[in-house]
Design a protein around this motif. Structure first.
Motif, PDB file in Angstrom:
ATOM      1  N   SER B  52       0.816  -1.224   0.000  1.00 30.40           N
ATOM      2  CA  SER B  52       0.000   0.000   0.000  1.00 30.40           C
ATOM      3  C   SER B  52       0.843   1.264   0.000  1.00 30.40           C
ATOM      4  CB  SER B  52      -0.953   0.009   1.197  1.00 30.40           C
ATOM      5  OG  SER B  52      -0.225  -0.021   2.405  1.00 30.40           O
ATOM      6  N   ILE B  53       2.146   1.153   0.216  1.00 24.35           N
ATOM      7  CA  ILE B  53       2.986   2.358   0.192  1.00 24.35           C
ATOM      8  C   ILE B  53       3.422   2.686  -1.238  1.00 24.35           C
ATOM      9  CG2 ILE B  53       3.807   1.992   2.530  1.00 24.35           C
ATOM     10  CD1 ILE B  53       6.462   0.996   1.363  1.00 24.35           C
ATOM     11  N   LYS B  54       3.091   1.818  -2.189  1.00 26.30           N
ATOM     12  CA  LYS B  54       3.425   2.064  -3.590  1.00 26.30           C
ATOM     13  C   LYS B  54       2.145   2.266  -4.398  1.00 26.30           C
ATOM     14  CE  LYS B  54       7.723  -0.587  -3.710  1.00 26.30           C
ATOM     15  NZ  LYS B  54       8.479  -1.661  -4.425  1.00 26.30           N
ATOM     16  N   ASP B  55       2.304   2.808  -5.597  1.00 24.86           N
ATOM     17  CA  ASP B  55       1.148   2.913  -6.473  1.00 24.86           C
ATOM     18  C   ASP B  55       1.319   2.118  -7.771  1.00 24.86           C
ATOM     19  OD1 ASP B  55       1.946   6.385  -7.323  1.00 24.86           O
ATOM     20  OD2 ASP B  55       2.952   4.493  -7.801  1.00 24.86           O
ATOM     21  N   LYS B  56       2.482   1.506  -7.930  1.00 26.82           N
ATOM     22  CA  LYS B  56       2.724   0.744  -9.155  1.00 26.82           C
ATOM     23  C   LYS B  56       3.802  -0.302  -8.885  1.00 26.82           C
ATOM     24  CE  LYS B  56       4.508   1.451 -13.872  1.00 26.82           C
ATOM     25  NZ  LYS B  56       5.006   2.467 -14.828  1.00 26.82           N
ATOM     26  N   ASN B  57       3.591  -1.488  -9.458  1.00 31.97           N
ATOM     27  CA  ASN B  57       4.626  -2.507  -9.437  1.00 31.97           C
ATOM     28  C   ASN B  57       4.589  -3.239 -10.766  1.00 31.97           C
ATOM     29  OD1 ASN B  57       6.717  -4.101  -8.477  1.00 31.97           O
ATOM     30  ND2 ASN B  57       5.340  -5.606  -7.559  1.00 31.97           N
ATOM     31  N   GLU B  58       5.765  -3.412 -11.344  1.00 28.57           N
ATOM     32  CA  GLU B  58       5.843  -3.960 -12.691  1.00 28.57           C
ATOM     33  C   GLU B  58       6.713  -5.209 -12.695  1.00 28.57           C
ATOM     34  OE1 GLU B  58       7.043  -0.918 -15.325  1.00 28.57           O
ATOM     35  OE2 GLU B  58       6.913  -2.138 -17.132  1.00 28.57           O
ATOM     36  N   ASP B  59       6.270  -6.218 -13.435  1.00 27.48           N
ATOM     37  CA  ASP B  59       7.045  -7.439 -13.578  1.00 27.48           C
ATOM     38  C   ASP B  59       6.807  -7.981 -14.985  1.00 27.48           C
ATOM     39  OD1 ASP B  59       7.215 -10.652 -11.788  1.00 27.48           O
ATOM     40  OD2 ASP B  59       8.419  -9.801 -13.413  1.00 27.48           O
ATOM     41  N   GLY B  60       7.725  -7.646 -15.879  1.00 31.13           N
ATOM     42  CA  GLY B  60       7.572  -8.107 -17.249  1.00 31.13           C
ATOM     43  C   GLY B  60       6.338  -7.526 -17.905  1.00 31.13           C
ATOM     44  N   ARG B  61       5.479  -8.406 -18.400  1.00 28.73           N
ATOM     45  CA  ARG B  61       4.263  -7.948 -19.079  1.00 28.73           C
ATOM     46  C   ARG B  61       3.167  -7.537 -18.101  1.00 28.73           C
ATOM     47  NH1 ARG B  61       1.440 -11.471 -21.580  1.00 28.73           N
ATOM     48  NH2 ARG B  61       2.310 -13.327 -20.589  1.00 28.73           N
ATOM     49  N   PHE B  62       3.394  -7.757 -16.814  1.00 30.82           N
ATOM     50  CA  PHE B  62       2.356  -7.532 -15.809  1.00 30.82           C
ATOM     51  C   PHE B  62       2.679  -6.297 -14.964  1.00 30.82           C
ATOM     52  CE2 PHE B  62       0.282 -11.549 -16.555  1.00 30.82           C
ATOM     53  CZ  PHE B  62       1.294 -12.359 -17.036  1.00 30.82           C
ATOM     54  N   THR B  63       1.699  -5.429 -14.833  1.00 28.72           N
ATOM     55  CA  THR B  63       1.829  -4.240 -13.990  1.00 28.72           C
ATOM     56  C   THR B  63       0.590  -4.121 -13.126  1.00 28.72           C
ATOM     57  OG1 THR B  63       3.122  -3.096 -15.687  1.00 28.72           O
ATOM     58  CG2 THR B  63       2.194  -1.753 -13.927  1.00 28.72           C
ATOM     59  N   VAL B  64       0.791  -3.886 -11.841  1.00 21.45           N
ATOM     60  CA  VAL B  64      -0.341  -3.653 -10.951  1.00 21.45           C
ATOM     61  C   VAL B  64      -0.291  -2.189 -10.513  1.00 21.45           C
ATOM     62  CG1 VAL B  64       0.940  -4.567  -8.966  1.00 21.45           C
ATOM     63  CG2 VAL B  64      -1.538  -4.358  -8.849  1.00 21.45           C
ATOM     64  N   PHE B  65      -1.447  -1.551 -10.598  1.00 22.82           N
ATOM     65  CA  PHE B  65      -1.606  -0.159 -10.184  1.00 22.82           C
ATOM     66  C   PHE B  65      -2.528  -0.111  -8.970  1.00 22.82           C
ATOM     67  CE2 PHE B  65       0.392   1.958 -13.732  1.00 22.82           C
ATOM     68  CZ  PHE B  65       0.257   1.058 -14.785  1.00 22.82           C
ATOM     69  N   LEU B  66      -2.169   0.723  -8.010  1.00 17.14           N
ATOM     70  CA  LEU B  66      -2.988   0.872  -6.813  1.00 17.14           C
ATOM     71  C   LEU B  66      -3.389   2.327  -6.639  1.00 17.14           C
ATOM     72  CD1 LEU B  66      -4.205  -0.222  -4.159  1.00 17.14           C
ATOM     73  CD2 LEU B  66      -1.965   0.180  -3.092  1.00 17.14           C
ATOM     74  N   ASN B  67      -4.676   2.566  -6.513  1.00 14.29           N
ATOM     75  CA  ASN B  67      -5.212   3.902  -6.250  1.00 14.29           C
ATOM     76  C   ASN B  67      -5.897   3.850  -4.892  1.00 14.29           C
ATOM     77  OD1 ASN B  67      -6.790   6.222  -6.058  1.00 14.29           O
ATOM     78  ND2 ASN B  67      -7.194   6.297  -8.247  1.00 14.29           N
ATOM     79  N   LYS B  68      -5.159   4.267  -3.870  1.00 15.71           N
ATOM     80  CA  LYS B  68      -5.669   4.118  -2.496  1.00 15.71           C
ATOM     81  C   LYS B  68      -6.875   5.011  -2.241  1.00 15.71           C
ATOM     82  CE  LYS B  68      -1.626   4.755  -0.536  1.00 15.71           C
ATOM     83  NZ  LYS B  68      -0.702   4.546  -1.680  1.00 15.71           N
ATOM     84  N   SER B  69      -6.886   6.182  -2.811  1.00 14.04           N
ATOM     85  CA  SER B  69      -8.004   7.092  -2.547  1.00 14.04           C
ATOM     86  C   SER B  69      -9.297   6.532  -3.113  1.00 14.04           C
ATOM     87  CB  SER B  69      -7.724   8.485  -3.126  1.00 14.04           C
ATOM     88  OG  SER B  69      -7.550   8.412  -4.526  1.00 14.04           O
ATOM     89  N   ALA B  70      -9.175   5.813  -4.233  1.00 13.89           N
ATOM     90  CA  ALA B  70     -10.362   5.204  -4.839  1.00 13.89           C
ATOM     91  C   ALA B  70     -10.589   3.795  -4.348  1.00 13.89           C
ATOM     92  CB  ALA B  70     -10.229   5.215  -6.357  1.00 13.89           C
ATOM     93  N   LYS B  71      -9.682   3.272  -3.559  1.00 17.58           N
ATOM     94  CA  LYS B  71      -9.720   1.881  -3.086  1.00 17.58           C
ATOM     95  C   LYS B  71      -9.891   0.950  -4.293  1.00 17.58           C
ATOM     96  CE  LYS B  71     -12.678   2.372   0.581  1.00 17.58           C
ATOM     97  NZ  LYS B  71     -12.759   3.816   0.875  1.00 17.58           N
ATOM     98  N   HIS B  72      -8.977   1.108  -5.234  1.00 18.47           N
ATOM     99  CA  HIS B  72      -9.064   0.386  -6.490  1.00 18.47           C
ATOM    100  C   HIS B  72      -7.678  -0.060  -6.924  1.00 18.47           C
ATOM    101  CE1 HIS B  72     -10.513  -0.472 -10.584  1.00 18.47           C
ATOM    102  NE2 HIS B  72      -9.380   0.055 -10.980  1.00 18.47           N
TER     103      HIS B  72
END
Lengths: 112, 114
Positions: B52-72
């Motif tokens: 939760s302290i990050k907003d993006k994590n990338e691994d090859g073709r896969f990227t996860v985005f976190l928007n804490k304010s939107a809880k999404h």
């Protein structure tokens, strides 16, 4: 190395019979979880073992469900007097030092 | 009450295009999020995670985005490949010292069309 294994892969049983499902976690993993996935549903937490601590049984749906973990390794999930609503895929997972859980292939239980 | 929701039960994407899988959560105290992929007759396999302290994590073709304010959070797969066809589960770790349980969503079935 070897992953989490579960047996049997499929189990068909008659309503009212007892069943035992087995899980062999990854060697060295101290945490072990049981989940079930009913058709069209997500993963439902059942029970959690961590080392020698008392298990967290908060997810067990009824007293017909119980689980043991012997010697901190192999675990057995027992369902007594099975009902048709118990039909589901039962998944076991183990965890090492991080947050990631590593799942076995599951046991598909069908109660007729 | 579902704390982790995947509102799209299925998604179809053309091979080579981007796949975006979405996940919403209700508990603002969740502090770690994971994505798992599940093929038929197999158990879920861990794919990627984000704190939760990050907003993006990338691994090859896969990227996860976190928007804490939107809880999404969302999982992007680019380019999508037919082998990516599977059910994807979003999971979240509840807060609390020693809390190692995960709360899972119901999953989104991704079909990548060749």
């Amino acid at each position: 190395g070897a992953g989490v294994s579960q047996s049997p892969s499929n189990k068909v049983t008659e309503k009212g019979k007892d069943v035992e499902l087995r899980c062999d976690p990854i060697s060295g993993h101290t945490a072990l979880y049981w989940y079930r996935q009913s058709l069209g549903q997500g993963l439902e937490f059942l029970i959690y073992f961590q080392g020698n601590s008392a298990p967290d049984k908060s997810g067990l749906p009824s007293d017909r469900f119980s689980a043991e973990r012997t010697g901190g390794s192999v675990s057995t999930l027992t369902i007594q007097r099975t009902q048709q609503e118990d039909s589901a895929v039962y998944l076991c997972a183990s965890r090492g030092a991080g947050y990631e859980q590593y799942f076995g292939p599951g046991t598909r239980l069908t109660v007729t | 009450d579902q704390q982790v929701k995947q509102n799209s039960p299925s998604l179809s994407v053309q091979e080579g295009r981007i796949s975006i899988l979405n996940c919403d959560y209700t508990n603002s105290m969740f502090d770690y999020f994971l994505w798992y992929k599940k093929y038929p007759a197999e158990g879920p396999t861990f794919l990627i995670s984000i704190s939760s302290i990050k907003d993006k994590n990338e691994d090859g073709r896969f990227t996860v985005f976190l928007n804490k304010s939107a809880k999404h959070l969302s999982l992007h797969i680019v380019p999508s490949q037919p082998g990516d066809s599977a059910v994807y589960f979003c999971a979240a770790r509840p807060p609390g010292a020693g809390s190692y349980q995960l709360t899972f969503g119901k999953g989104t079935k991704l079909s990548v069309i060749p």
